[in-house]
Design a protein around this motif. Structure first.
Motif, PDB file in Angstrom:
ATOM      1  N   ASP A 209       0.912  -1.217   0.043  1.00 18.41           N
ATOM      2  CA  ASP A 209      -0.009   0.022   0.114  1.00 18.41           C
ATOM      3  C   ASP A 209       0.850   1.391  -0.059  1.00 18.41           C
ATOM      4  OD1 ASP A 209      -2.412  -1.577  -0.020  1.00 18.41           O
ATOM      5  OD2 ASP A 209      -2.765  -1.408   2.043  1.00 18.41           O
ATOM      6  N   MET A 210       2.008   1.277   0.472  1.00 15.92           N
ATOM      7  CA  MET A 210       2.947   2.442   0.519  1.00 15.92           C
ATOM      8  C   MET A 210       3.592   2.308  -0.878  1.00 15.92           C
ATOM      9  SD  MET A 210       4.853   1.746   4.205  1.00 15.92           S
ATOM     10  CE  MET A 210       6.624   2.675   3.386  1.00 15.92           C
ATOM     11  N   GLY A 211       3.421   1.302  -1.702  1.00 15.66           N
ATOM     12  CA  GLY A 211       3.943   1.449  -3.021  1.00 15.66           C
ATOM     13  C   GLY A 211       5.583   0.965  -3.011  1.00 15.66           C
ATOM     14  N   VAL A 212       5.929   0.251  -1.964  1.00 17.11           N
ATOM     15  CA  VAL A 212       7.280  -0.252  -1.842  1.00 17.11           C
ATOM     16  C   VAL A 212       7.380  -1.626  -2.391  1.00 17.11           C
ATOM     17  CG1 VAL A 212       9.243  -0.742  -0.281  1.00 17.11           C
ATOM     18  CG2 VAL A 212       7.998   1.354   0.075  1.00 17.11           C
ATOM     19  N   ASN A 213       8.497  -1.871  -3.523  1.00 13.04           N
ATOM     20  CA  ASN A 213       8.503  -3.152  -3.956  1.00 13.04           C
ATOM     21  C   ASN A 213       9.661  -3.652  -3.044  1.00 13.04           C
ATOM     22  OD1 ASN A 213       9.280  -5.612  -5.608  1.00 13.04           O
ATOM     23  ND2 ASN A 213       9.784  -4.327  -7.216  1.00 13.04           N
ATOM     24  N   LEU A 214       9.087  -5.046  -2.446  1.00  9.15           N
ATOM     25  CA  LEU A 214       9.970  -5.884  -1.563  1.00  9.15           C
ATOM     26  C   LEU A 214      10.705  -7.071  -2.256  1.00  9.15           C
ATOM     27  CD1 LEU A 214       7.938  -5.945   1.795  1.00  9.15           C
ATOM     28  CD2 LEU A 214       9.824  -4.505   0.979  1.00  9.15           C
ATOM     29  N   THR A 215      10.475  -7.157  -3.665  1.00 11.30           N
ATOM     30  CA  THR A 215      11.221  -8.207  -4.293  1.00 11.30           C
ATOM     31  C   THR A 215      12.607  -8.210  -4.275  1.00 11.30           C
ATOM     32  OG1 THR A 215       9.265  -8.282  -5.887  1.00 11.30           O
ATOM     33  CG2 THR A 215      11.276  -9.120  -6.471  1.00 11.30           C
ATOM     34  N   ILE A 216      13.314  -9.369  -3.606  1.00  9.44           N
ATOM     35  CA  ILE A 216      14.890  -9.335  -3.889  1.00  9.44           C
ATOM     36  C   ILE A 216      14.941 -10.434  -4.750  1.00  9.44           C
ATOM     37  CG2 ILE A 216      16.625 -10.038  -2.452  1.00  9.44           C
ATOM     38  CD1 ILE A 216      15.387  -9.122  -0.110  1.00  9.44           C
ATOM     39  N   ILE A 217      16.267  -9.996  -5.945  1.00 12.77           N
ATOM     40  CA  ILE A 217      16.350 -10.830  -6.880  1.00 12.77           C
ATOM     41  C   ILE A 217      17.309 -11.973  -6.296  1.00 12.77           C
ATOM     42  CG2 ILE A 217      17.974 -10.867  -8.885  1.00 12.77           C
ATOM     43  CD1 ILE A 217      17.345  -8.001  -9.419  1.00 12.77           C
ATOM     44  N   ASP A 218      18.010 -11.871  -5.332  1.00 10.90           N
ATOM     45  CA  ASP A 218      18.906 -12.789  -4.869  1.00 10.90           C
ATOM     46  C   ASP A 218      17.871 -13.915  -4.076  1.00 10.90           C
ATOM     47  OD1 ASP A 218      20.415 -14.383  -3.683  1.00 10.90           O
ATOM     48  OD2 ASP A 218      21.848 -12.896  -2.598  1.00 10.90           O
ATOM     49  N   ASN A 219      17.767 -15.018  -4.576  1.00 11.41           N
ATOM     50  CA  ASN A 219      16.605 -15.820  -3.764  1.00 11.41           C
ATOM     51  C   ASN A 219      17.356 -16.988  -3.099  1.00 11.41           C
ATOM     52  OD1 ASN A 219      17.679 -17.287  -6.114  1.00 11.41           O
ATOM     53  ND2 ASN A 219      15.452 -17.724  -6.829  1.00 11.41           N
ATOM     54  N   LYS A 220      18.614 -16.894  -2.768  1.00  9.90           N
ATOM     55  CA  LYS A 220      19.502 -18.056  -2.291  1.00  9.90           C
ATOM     56  C   LYS A 220      19.446 -17.857  -0.605  1.00  9.90           C
ATOM     57  CE  LYS A 220      22.746 -18.051  -6.039  1.00  9.90           C
ATOM     58  NZ  LYS A 220      24.063 -18.088  -6.445  1.00  9.90           N
ATOM     59  N   PHE A 221      18.240 -17.583  -0.012  1.00  9.49           N
ATOM     60  CA  PHE A 221      17.865 -17.635   1.195  1.00  9.49           C
ATOM     61  C   PHE A 221      18.436 -18.903   2.098  1.00  9.49           C
ATOM     62  CE2 PHE A 221      15.305 -18.020   5.091  1.00  9.49           C
ATOM     63  CZ  PHE A 221      15.773 -16.756   5.749  1.00  9.49           C
ATOM     64  N   TYR A 222      17.735 -20.132   1.477  1.00  6.18           N
ATOM     65  CA  TYR A 222      18.142 -21.257   2.233  1.00  6.18           C
ATOM     66  C   TYR A 222      19.437 -21.847   1.777  1.00  6.18           C
ATOM     67  CZ  TYR A 222      13.180 -21.106   3.002  1.00  6.18           C
ATOM     68  OH  TYR A 222      11.900 -20.622   3.515  1.00  6.18           O
ATOM     69  N   THR A 223      19.916 -21.552   0.891  1.00  5.87           N
ATOM     70  CA  THR A 223      21.465 -21.966   0.680  1.00  5.87           C
ATOM     71  C   THR A 223      22.485 -21.060   1.370  1.00  5.87           C
ATOM     72  OG1 THR A 223      20.832 -22.465  -1.569  1.00  5.87           O
ATOM     73  CG2 THR A 223      23.231 -22.147  -1.032  1.00  5.87           C
ATOM     74  N   GLN A 224      22.113 -19.988   1.784  1.00  4.52           N
ATOM     75  CA  GLN A 224      22.949 -19.250   2.420  1.00  4.52           C
ATOM     76  C   GLN A 224      22.851 -19.310   4.058  1.00  4.52           C
ATOM     77  OE1 GLN A 224      22.906 -14.779   1.682  1.00  4.52           O
ATOM     78  NE2 GLN A 224      22.825 -15.163  -0.595  1.00  4.52           N
ATOM     79  N   LEU A 225      21.607 -19.950   4.214  1.00  9.17           N
ATOM     80  CA  LEU A 225      21.222 -20.437   5.816  1.00  9.17           C
ATOM     81  C   LEU A 225      21.985 -21.692   5.657  1.00  9.17           C
ATOM     82  CD1 LEU A 225      19.831 -20.129   8.442  1.00  9.17           C
ATOM     83  CD2 LEU A 225      17.979 -21.400   7.258  1.00  9.17           C
ATOM     84  N   VAL A 226      22.184 -22.371   5.118  1.00  4.73           N
ATOM     85  CA  VAL A 226      23.102 -23.823   5.397  1.00  4.73           C
ATOM     86  C   VAL A 226      24.565 -23.428   5.374  1.00  4.73           C
ATOM     87  CG1 VAL A 226      23.408 -26.161   4.342  1.00  4.73           C
ATOM     88  CG2 VAL A 226      21.249 -25.254   4.080  1.00  4.73           C
ATOM     89  N   TYR A 227      24.740 -22.661   4.573  1.00 10.74           N
ATOM     90  CA  TYR A 227      26.301 -22.202   4.725  1.00 10.74           C
ATOM     91  C   TYR A 227      26.602 -21.496   5.983  1.00 10.74           C
ATOM     92  CZ  TYR A 227      30.688 -20.114   3.676  1.00 10.74           C
ATOM     93  OH  TYR A 227      31.965 -19.447   3.611  1.00 10.74           O
ATOM     94  N   TYR A 228      25.712 -20.673   6.680  1.00 12.02           N
ATOM     95  CA  TYR A 228      26.016 -19.837   7.811  1.00 12.02           C
ATOM     96  C   TYR A 228      25.850 -20.838   8.915  1.00 12.02           C
ATOM     97  CZ  TYR A 228      24.572 -16.302  11.562  1.00 12.02           C
ATOM     98  OH  TYR A 228      24.822 -15.722  12.248  1.00 12.02           O
ATOM     99  N   MET A 229      25.017 -21.866   8.840  1.00 13.39           N
ATOM    100  CA  MET A 229      24.998 -22.977   9.970  1.00 13.39           C
ATOM    101  C   MET A 229      26.407 -23.701  10.097  1.00 13.39           C
ATOM    102  SD  MET A 229      22.306 -23.217  11.416  1.00 13.39           S
ATOM    103  CE  MET A 229      22.218 -24.829  12.156  1.00 13.39           C
ATOM    104  N   LYS A 230      27.280 -23.654   8.797  1.00 12.80           N
ATOM    105  CA  LYS A 230      28.514 -24.479   9.085  1.00 12.80           C
ATOM    106  C   LYS A 230      29.639 -23.688   9.446  1.00 12.80           C
ATOM    107  CE  LYS A 230      28.025 -27.464   4.784  1.00 12.80           C
ATOM    108  NZ  LYS A 230      28.304 -27.606   3.296  1.00 12.80           N
ATOM    109  N   THR A 231      29.216 -22.492   9.541  1.00 11.69           N
ATOM    110  CA  THR A 231      30.171 -21.529  10.106  1.00 11.69           C
ATOM    111  C   THR A 231      30.076 -21.548  11.673  1.00 11.69           C
ATOM    112  OG1 THR A 231      29.225 -19.438   9.726  1.00 11.69           O
ATOM    113  CG2 THR A 231      30.284 -20.136   8.029  1.00 11.69           C
ATOM    114  N   LEU A 232      28.832 -21.395  11.874  1.00 14.03           N
ATOM    115  CA  LEU A 232      28.268 -21.515  13.247  1.00 14.03           C
ATOM    116  C   LEU A 232      28.460 -22.592  14.040  1.00 14.03           C
ATOM    117  CD1 LEU A 232      25.003 -19.365  13.441  1.00 14.03           C
ATOM    118  CD2 LEU A 232      27.256 -18.550  14.283  1.00 14.03           C
ATOM    119  N   VAL A 233      28.084 -23.848  13.463  1.00 12.70           N
ATOM    120  CA  VAL A 233      27.922 -25.175  14.190  1.00 12.70           C
ATOM    121  C   VAL A 233      28.849 -26.146  13.564  1.00 12.70           C
ATOM    122  CG1 VAL A 233      26.326 -26.755  14.996  1.00 12.70           C
ATOM    123  CG2 VAL A 233      25.727 -24.351  14.727  1.00 12.70           C
TER     124      VAL A 233
END
Length: 266
Positions: A209-233
């Motif tokens: 409704d504010m006219g803000v486009n929230l589309t993000i081209i980078d859709n590697k959310f879950y891939t990056q989450l798995v990689y992030y987990m490797k660095t943490l755990v």
């Protein structure tokens, strides 16, 4: 912990009781030596309205938000104060899960930390409201939290994204540390992430409704989450358990999203 802050200068503490069944007056009286302590009460209306009430009754130039299940580091306010007095800036601190042996609590905090990393430098960057600061003028210039969010889900994200897309900067200050005391079992974990999902359609509608486009081209959310987990755990078995719990969080979030769309008749 809020009373015992190592802060250079004066500050006040405002506790807002959002219609609970517990009388907080005796607890407040225990801290009578801290003169700038106020208790406000309201009919149960959700954290957005409660925080707005606290902000309205505050007198300082800077407003800092904390949740009832959080314990700030003694230098928390001092570290926020160093950066948070500028106009048009929201300062977010670092939140650390206290219950590291509770996999549900640990997985939830890992997810929030990953969201911070993933959305940084995008127009969806946000801070959770259990640890952020903003100048009084900036807060009220943004009209505070949106009270249409009547539960603890989405109201902080909507506030940050709305402010960000109106020119307010978001700055992360990892030295401003808060410890999160949120112990969860399987059922509580599922309910919480289902609740988060129910707020997503309302959040999307508000931003659209504010006219803000929230589309993000980078859709590697879950891939990056798995990689992030490797660095943490580094422990493989523990990491797999946490990833399974995180997968559960996304299932519950999706189910909540469906329910939220049904309620909004989308």
């Amino acid at each position: 912990s809020a009373v015992n802050q190592k802060l250079t200068g004066a500050y006040e503490i405002i506790v807002v009781d959002d219609g609970s069944s517990v009388d907080l007056s005796p607890i407040i009286r225990e801290f009578g030596s801290f003169k700038e302590l106020k208790l406000l009460t309201q009919t149960n209306s959700g954290p957005a309205k409660a925080r707005n009430l606290g902000a309205k009754k505050s007198t300082g130039k800077m407003i800092v938000f904390l949740d009832d299940d959080c314990q700030p580091d003694p230098y928390w306010l001092e570290n926020l104060r160093k950066y948070g007095q500028s106009e048009n800036v929201i300062i977010g601190g670092k939140t650390i899960n206290h219950f590291t042996n509770n996999l549900y609590s640990e997985a939830s905090q890992i997810l929030v930390s990953h969201l911070y990393r993933f959305f940084k430098n995008t127009n969806q960057y946000f801070f959770t409201s259990n640890n952020f600061a903003v100048s009084r003028q900036t807060f009220f210039n943004q009209d505070g939290f949106d009270v249409d969010f009547n539960t603890s889900a989405g109201e902080d994200r909507e506030f940050c994204v709305r402010a960000l897309n109106k020119g307010v900067q978001l700055k992360y200050v990892p030295e401003a540390i808060v410890y999160h005391f949120h112990f969860m079992n399987f059922r509580q974990f599922c309910r919480m992430h289902f609740k988060y999902g129910t707020s997503a359609p309302l959040f999307a509608k508000k931003i659209n409704d504010m006219g803000v486009n929230l589309t993000i081209i980078d859709n590697k959310f879950y891939t990056q989450l798995v990689y992030y987990m490797k660095t943490l755990v580094p422990n493989n078995l523990l990491r797999r358990k946490l990833l399974a719990i995180l997968a559960l969080s996304q299932i519950m979030n999706t189910l909540g999203n469906i329910w939220g769309m049904y309620k909004l008749k989308l």
